[in-house]
Design a protein around this motif. Structure first.
Motif, mmCIF file in Angstrom:
data_model
loop_
_atom_site.group_PDB
_atom_site.id
_atom_site.type_symbol
_atom_site.label_atom_id
_atom_site.label_comp_id
_atom_site.label_asym_id
_atom_site.label_seq_id
_atom_site.Cartn_x
_atom_site.Cartn_y
_atom_site.Cartn_z
ATOM 1 N N HIS A 1 -79.679 -20.902 -20.067
ATOM 2 C CA HIS A 1 -79.683 -20.272 -18.740
ATOM 3 C C HIS A 1 -80.681 -19.128 -18.756
ATOM 4 O O HIS A 1 -80.834 -18.452 -19.779
ATOM 5 C CB HIS A 1 -78.319 -19.695 -18.377
ATOM 6 C CG HIS A 1 -77.232 -20.717 -18.215
ATOM 7 N ND1 HIS A 1 -77.148 -21.840 -18.973
ATOM 8 C CD2 HIS A 1 -76.171 -20.770 -17.375
ATOM 9 C CE1 HIS A 1 -76.082 -22.542 -18.620
ATOM 10 N NE2 HIS A 1 -75.463 -21.906 -17.653
ATOM 11 N N ILE A 2 -81.317 -18.880 -17.609
ATOM 12 C CA ILE A 2 -82.255 -17.765 -17.489
ATOM 13 C C ILE A 2 -81.920 -16.984 -16.232
ATOM 14 O O ILE A 2 -81.784 -17.557 -15.157
ATOM 15 C CB ILE A 2 -83.713 -18.257 -17.420
ATOM 16 C CG1 ILE A 2 -84.094 -18.963 -18.713
ATOM 17 C CG2 ILE A 2 -84.655 -17.091 -17.146
ATOM 18 C CD1 ILE A 2 -85.500 -19.507 -18.729
ATOM 19 N N LYS A 3 -81.768 -15.682 -16.383
ATOM 20 C CA LYS A 3 -81.607 -14.767 -15.253
ATOM 21 C C LYS A 3 -82.829 -13.854 -15.252
ATOM 22 O O LYS A 3 -83.764 -14.075 -16.006
ATOM 23 C CB LYS A 3 -80.316 -13.956 -15.406
ATOM 24 C CG LYS A 3 -79.076 -14.811 -15.423
ATOM 25 C CD LYS A 3 -78.333 -14.662 -14.160
ATOM 26 C CE LYS A 3 -77.108 -15.580 -14.231
ATOM 27 N NZ LYS A 3 -76.235 -15.382 -13.158
ATOM 28 N N ASP A 4 -82.800 -12.789 -14.449
ATOM 29 C CA ASP A 4 -83.954 -11.899 -14.360
ATOM 30 C C ASP A 4 -84.327 -11.306 -15.711
ATOM 31 O O ASP A 4 -85.424 -11.502 -16.205
ATOM 32 C CB ASP A 4 -83.687 -10.771 -13.359
ATOM 33 C CG ASP A 4 -83.630 -11.276 -11.933
ATOM 34 O OD1 ASP A 4 -84.267 -12.310 -11.653
ATOM 35 O OD2 ASP A 4 -82.943 -10.651 -11.114
ATOM 36 N N GLN A 5 -83.424 -10.552 -16.318
ATOM 37 C CA GLN A 5 -83.716 -9.883 -17.583
ATOM 38 C C GLN A 5 -82.931 -10.456 -18.763
ATOM 39 O O GLN A 5 -83.128 -10.018 -19.890
ATOM 40 C CB GLN A 5 -83.413 -8.378 -17.465
ATOM 41 C CG GLN A 5 -84.326 -7.658 -16.501
ATOM 42 C CD GLN A 5 -85.786 -7.707 -16.934
ATOM 43 O OE1 GLN A 5 -86.093 -7.537 -18.101
ATOM 44 N NE2 GLN A 5 -86.675 -7.950 -15.991
ATOM 45 N N TYR A 6 -82.041 -11.417 -18.498
ATOM 46 C CA TYR A 6 -81.179 -11.945 -19.550
ATOM 47 C C TYR A 6 -81.322 -13.452 -19.663
ATOM 48 O O TYR A 6 -81.579 -14.145 -18.682
ATOM 49 C CB TYR A 6 -79.711 -11.587 -19.276
ATOM 50 C CG TYR A 6 -79.481 -10.093 -19.272
ATOM 51 C CD1 TYR A 6 -79.309 -9.406 -20.463
ATOM 52 C CD2 TYR A 6 -79.450 -9.378 -18.087
ATOM 53 C CE1 TYR A 6 -79.114 -8.042 -20.471
ATOM 54 C CE2 TYR A 6 -79.259 -8.006 -18.084
ATOM 55 C CZ TYR A 6 -79.085 -7.340 -19.274
ATOM 56 O OH TYR A 6 -78.903 -5.986 -19.285
ATOM 57 N N ILE A 7 -81.151 -13.948 -20.877
ATOM 58 C CA ILE A 7 -81.140 -15.386 -21.117
ATOM 59 C C ILE A 7 -79.896 -15.716 -21.934
ATOM 60 O O ILE A 7 -79.333 -14.861 -22.606
ATOM 61 C CB ILE A 7 -82.398 -15.861 -21.868
ATOM 62 C CG1 ILE A 7 -82.513 -15.192 -23.245
ATOM 63 C CG2 ILE A 7 -83.651 -15.619 -21.057
ATOM 64 C CD1 ILE A 7 -83.620 -15.744 -24.105
ATOM 65 N N THR A 8 -79.480 -16.979 -21.853
ATOM 66 C CA THR A 8 -78.378 -17.468 -22.678
ATOM 67 C C THR A 8 -78.975 -18.464 -23.661
ATOM 68 O O THR A 8 -79.685 -19.388 -23.266
ATOM 69 C CB THR A 8 -77.303 -18.148 -21.817
ATOM 70 O OG1 THR A 8 -76.861 -17.220 -20.825
ATOM 71 C CG2 THR A 8 -76.129 -18.573 -22.660
#
Length: 106
Positions: A71-78
């Motif tokens: 998963h990718i968000k603005d400043q964070y990834i999983t």
């Protein structure tokens, strides 16, 4: 009586204004091409790599963990380390993107 008088002498030939700064300017130019320019180039490459992260990429983190981005968000990834184990982290913790299939080969 036995000591003769010492008189101050004037300096012979003083270097011109720019000639006095020439070694300093030369050192800065060498410093720029040896240290500053390569560092700026490396920072640009890392920034482009982090911006280009996509789901499915295999990455190495700053802590040495290897995994696949899920998963990718603005400043964070999983990142999935092993099947069923996911870790959420900042994007800039990624130090390298590996070629596809690298993790399965290890």
């Amino acid at each position: 009586m036995f000591i003769s008088n010492a008189y101050a002498q004037t300096a012979g030939g003083e270097a011109g204004g720019i000639m006095g700064f020439l070694p300093l300017i030369l050192m800065f130019v060498v410093l720029y091409f040896v240290m500053i320019r390569p560092q700026m180039k490396r920072q640009k490459e890392v920034k482009l790599m982090i911006e280009a992260l996509a789901v499915g990429d295999e990455v190495v983190t700053a802590g040495g963990l290897m995994g696949k981005v899920t998963h990718i968000k603005d400043q964070y990834i999983t990142v999935e380390l092993v099947p069923g184990t996911e870790v959420k982290m900042q994007r800039n913790a990624v130090t390298a993107v590996l070629p596809k299939g690298t993790i399965k080969a290890i």
